[in-house]
Design an enzyme around this catalytic site. Sequence first.
Site, mmCIF file in Angstrom:
data_model
loop_
_atom_site.group_PDB
_atom_site.id
_atom_site.type_symbol
_atom_site.label_atom_id
_atom_site.label_comp_id
_atom_site.label_asym_id
_atom_site.label_seq_id
_atom_site.Cartn_x
_atom_site.Cartn_y
_atom_site.Cartn_z
ATOM 1 N N GLY A 5 24.250 -10.270 49.117
ATOM 2 C CA GLY A 5 24.026 -9.415 50.281
ATOM 3 C C GLY A 5 22.795 -9.905 51.022
ATOM 4 O O GLY A 5 21.797 -10.271 50.409
ATOM 5 N N GLU A 42 26.005 -11.511 35.950
ATOM 6 C CA GLU A 42 26.774 -12.345 36.882
ATOM 7 C C GLU A 42 25.851 -13.020 37.868
ATOM 8 O O GLU A 42 24.693 -12.637 38.026
ATOM 9 C CB GLU A 42 27.807 -11.499 37.634
ATOM 10 C CG GLU A 42 27.173 -10.429 38.507
ATOM 11 C CD GLU A 42 28.044 -10.025 39.692
ATOM 12 O OE1 GLU A 42 29.042 -10.697 39.978
ATOM 13 O OE2 GLU A 42 27.678 -9.048 40.360
ATOM 14 N N ASP A 75 21.992 -11.693 38.179
ATOM 15 C CA ASP A 75 21.874 -10.296 37.739
ATOM 16 C C ASP A 75 21.925 -10.183 36.222
ATOM 17 O O ASP A 75 22.793 -10.797 35.583
ATOM 18 C CB ASP A 75 23.018 -9.467 38.335
ATOM 19 C CG ASP A 75 23.021 -9.473 39.863
ATOM 20 O OD1 ASP A 75 22.034 -9.927 40.469
ATOM 21 O OD2 ASP A 75 24.015 -8.990 40.444
ATOM 22 N N TYR A 111 27.529 1.061 48.643
ATOM 23 C CA TYR A 111 27.674 1.054 50.102
ATOM 24 C C TYR A 111 27.838 2.432 50.756
ATOM 25 O O TYR A 111 27.624 2.558 51.950
ATOM 26 C CB TYR A 111 28.878 0.196 50.507
ATOM 27 C CG TYR A 111 28.820 -1.183 49.935
ATOM 28 C CD1 TYR A 111 27.774 -2.042 50.265
ATOM 29 C CD2 TYR A 111 29.787 -1.640 49.046
ATOM 30 C CE1 TYR A 111 27.698 -3.311 49.732
ATOM 31 C CE2 TYR A 111 29.724 -2.920 48.512
ATOM 32 C CZ TYR A 111 28.679 -3.737 48.865
ATOM 33 O OH TYR A 111 28.605 -4.998 48.336
ATOM 34 N N ASN A 135 25.681 -14.324 42.022
ATOM 35 C CA ASN A 135 26.292 -14.173 43.340
ATOM 36 C C ASN A 135 25.801 -15.313 44.208
ATOM 37 O O ASN A 135 24.605 -15.423 44.471
ATOM 38 C CB ASN A 135 25.878 -12.833 43.957
ATOM 39 C CG ASN A 135 26.510 -11.671 43.208
ATOM 40 O OD1 ASN A 135 27.657 -11.343 43.421
ATOM 41 N ND2 ASN A 135 25.758 -11.066 42.300
ATOM 42 N N ARG A 141 21.779 -15.077 43.667
ATOM 43 C CA ARG A 141 21.113 -13.931 43.031
ATOM 44 C C ARG A 141 21.688 -13.826 41.628
ATOM 45 O O ARG A 141 22.908 -13.863 41.455
ATOM 46 C CB ARG A 141 21.379 -12.642 43.807
ATOM 47 C CG ARG A 141 20.345 -11.535 43.490
ATOM 48 C CD ARG A 141 20.769 -10.194 44.055
ATOM 49 N NE ARG A 141 21.926 -9.706 43.348
ATOM 50 C CZ ARG A 141 22.986 -9.157 43.943
ATOM 51 N NH1 ARG A 141 23.059 -9.039 45.238
ATOM 52 N NH2 ARG A 141 24.018 -8.730 43.206
ATOM 53 N N SER A 176 31.554 -6.378 44.570
ATOM 54 C CA SER A 176 31.397 -5.028 45.111
ATOM 55 C C SER A 176 32.009 -3.946 44.227
ATOM 56 O O SER A 176 32.334 -2.865 44.691
ATOM 57 C CB SER A 176 31.986 -4.917 46.519
ATOM 58 O OG SER A 176 31.198 -5.645 47.424
ATOM 59 N N GLU A 236 35.159 -7.494 51.021
ATOM 60 C CA GLU A 236 33.757 -7.335 51.414
ATOM 61 C C GLU A 236 33.518 -7.730 52.876
ATOM 62 O O GLU A 236 32.411 -8.061 53.271
ATOM 63 C CB GLU A 236 32.877 -8.143 50.460
ATOM 64 C CG GLU A 236 32.884 -7.537 49.064
ATOM 65 C CD GLU A 236 32.396 -8.491 47.985
ATOM 66 O OE1 GLU A 236 31.261 -8.325 47.534
ATOM 67 O OE2 GLU A 236 33.159 -9.386 47.606
HETATM 68 N N1 LIG Z 1 29.469 -4.507 30.656
HETATM 69 C C1 LIG Z 1 28.864 -3.611 31.424
HETATM 70 N N2 LIG Z 1 28.053 -2.666 30.887
HETATM 71 C C2 LIG Z 1 27.432 -1.760 31.665
HETATM 72 N N3 LIG Z 1 27.560 -1.692 33.019
HETATM 73 C C3 LIG Z 1 28.365 -2.581 33.605
HETATM 74 C C4 LIG Z 1 29.040 -3.601 32.856
HETATM 75 N N4 LIG Z 1 29.755 -4.349 33.704
HETATM 76 C C5 LIG Z 1 29.519 -3.847 34.942
HETATM 77 N N5 LIG Z 1 28.695 -2.774 34.895
HETATM 78 C C6 LIG Z 1 28.267 -1.968 36.046
HETATM 79 O O1 LIG Z 1 29.102 -2.236 37.161
HETATM 80 C C7 LIG Z 1 28.372 -2.895 38.217
HETATM 81 C C8 LIG Z 1 29.209 -3.976 38.868
HETATM 82 O O2 LIG Z 1 29.607 -4.930 37.900
HETATM 83 P P1 LIG Z 1 29.546 -6.481 38.153
HETATM 84 O O3 LIG Z 1 30.050 -7.149 36.929
HETATM 85 O O4 LIG Z 1 28.181 -6.832 38.594
HETATM 86 O O5 LIG Z 1 30.615 -6.722 39.300
HETATM 87 P P2 LIG Z 1 30.485 -7.020 40.877
HETATM 88 O O6 LIG Z 1 30.734 -8.476 41.002
HETATM 89 O O7 LIG Z 1 31.564 -6.204 41.481
HETATM 90 O O8 LIG Z 1 29.095 -6.629 41.316
HETATM 91 C C9 LIG Z 1 27.119 -3.415 37.540
HETATM 92 O O9 LIG Z 1 26.064 -3.555 38.473
HETATM 93 C C10 LIG Z 1 26.865 -2.328 36.512
HETATM 94 O O10 LIG Z 1 26.300 -1.159 37.097
HETATM 95 MG MG LIG Z 2 27.293 -7.160 40.465
#
Ligand SMILES: Nc1ncnc2c1ncn2[C@@H]1O[C@H](COP(=O)(O)OP(=O)(O)O)[C@@H](O)[C@H]1O
Ligand SMILES: [Mg+2]
Length: 376
Positions: free
Chosen positions: A321, A315, A301, A260, A317, A299, A191, A20
Site C-alpha cells: 500500500g 508474508e 510482515d 479498508y 508484499n 514490505r 487484502s 485490490e
Molecule cells: N496464521 C495466522 N495466525 C494469525 N493471524 C493470521 C494468520 N494468517 C493471517 N492472519 C491474519 O490475517 C491477516 C491477513 O493475512 P495475510 O496472510 O497477511 O494475507 P493478505 O495477503 O491478504 O494480507 C493478517 O494480517 C493477520 O491479521
Molecule cells: Mg497481509
Amino acid sequence: MTTPNKRLRVGVLFGGRSGEHEVSLASAASVIRGLDPDKYEAIPIGITKEGHWLIGAGAQKMLPEVLHHGQRVMMTADPTDAAIVRLDGHGAGQRLDVVFPVMHGTFGEDGTIQGLLDLAGLPFVGAGVLGSAIGMDKDVAKRLLQVAKIPVVPWITVHRHEWERNPKEIQKAIEKKFKYPVFVKPATLGSSVGMTKVHSRAELAPALNLASEFALKILVEKAMVAREIEVSVLGNNDPRASIAGEIVPHREFYDYAAKYLEEGTQLLIPAKLKPAQVKEVQALAVAAFRALELSGMARVDFFLEKRGGKLFLNEVNTIPGFTSISMYPKLWEASGIPFRQLIDRLIELALEQHHEKARTKYQIELPEGAGGALEG
Ligand SMILES: Nc1ncnc2c1ncn2[C@@H]1O[C@H](COP(=O)(O)OP(=O)(O)O)[C@@H](O)[C@H]1O
Ligand SMILES: [Mg+2]
C-alpha cells in the site's frame, strides 16, 4: 536547471483486474503527488477491471476520470516502438522512460505486468518477474523461506482439485496436523480476501470452498496468537530495512473490513520492541528479500508470538500500500527518508536494475558457417 523536456517520463500504472483495484487508485494518487514535477512528468495509465488500458489528457486529471473517459491505448511488447500507442491509430505513440506499477494483487503484483514491461524493454519500479511471482504465491514463498532458515508459520498447502475430489481426506490431514483454530487463505491473493479464521470442524469446509473460489492453491495455517510487526525494505543488491512498525487490528484479525472499511486499527510507528528484536526483524526482512529474489521494495510482515516472543515471517508484499498513510512509506519517513525522496530512490533503483539487466547477453554470436547448418 532541468528543462521540462529533460524530465523523466514516468508511467504510473494503476487500477487493474484485481480485487485490490480501488486500493490501487488511492496508492497511485499519492505516488503521482510524490513525483517531483521538476524532475518527472507523470503519465497516469489506468487499467479498468475489464483490462482496458486508458490514458488521460494530462497528469492533472483525476484518476477515476482517466478510467472513465481516457483514451484507449495499449502497451506494445516491441522494445523498438514507443511504449504506449493509441488503439484508434491516431497520433504518435508515447515514449516512457520508466514505469511505476502501483497495482496490488493479481495482474499487477504477480509478475504478469512485469513480464510485459520486460518485453517492452522498460525499466520499472519494484520486483521483477520472478520475485513478483514468488512474492504473490504464499506457498512457494514459504518453501523458499524455509530453505533460507527463516521461520514461517506451520502450514499445509491444499490444491483446489484435491479438495474438490477428496474433502474427507483433506479434512483428516488438516486435523492430524493442527488443532482449531486455523487460518484458511487463498495462496495468491491479498487484502485478506477469501480468508477465514476457522474455529471448529463445522467451519472448515465452507472456508476451503470460499478460498477455492479465489485460487488454485489454499493454505491452511496454525492460528498465531501474536503481535503483527512490519518492516519496509528498499534496495537492489544491498537492501536496507527500515525501523519496525506494528499493526493492532481492532477486529478478530486484520481482515478486509479492518484494512479498508472501518477505522479503529492502529498503526504504531515505531513498534514497541527491544533493540535486539528490532535488529532481528530487520535481519530477517533483508534475508527474506534476498531469498525471494526481490528488488526495489517490499514490505515484510511478521508475527511476534505473544508467549515466547518468537518471530515468524508471515508474508512479503512487493507492491505494498502506498497512500501517504500506508505503512511502507510511513516506516521510511520515520527512518529518515521522506515520501518524495523515497519515490526518487525507487525510480533510481528501477533504472539501476534495468542497466544491470541490460549488461546481460541474450544472444550468442554464431561461429562462421554455423548459420548454414542451422538453416538446413
Ligand atoms: N496464521 C495466522 N495466525 C494469525 N493471524 C493470521 C494468520 N494468517 C493471517 N492472519 C491474519 O490475517 C491477516 C491477513 O493475512 P495475510 O496472510 O497477511 O494475507 P493478505 O495477503 O491478504 O494480507 C493478517 O494480517 C493477520 O491479521
Ligand atoms: Mg497481509
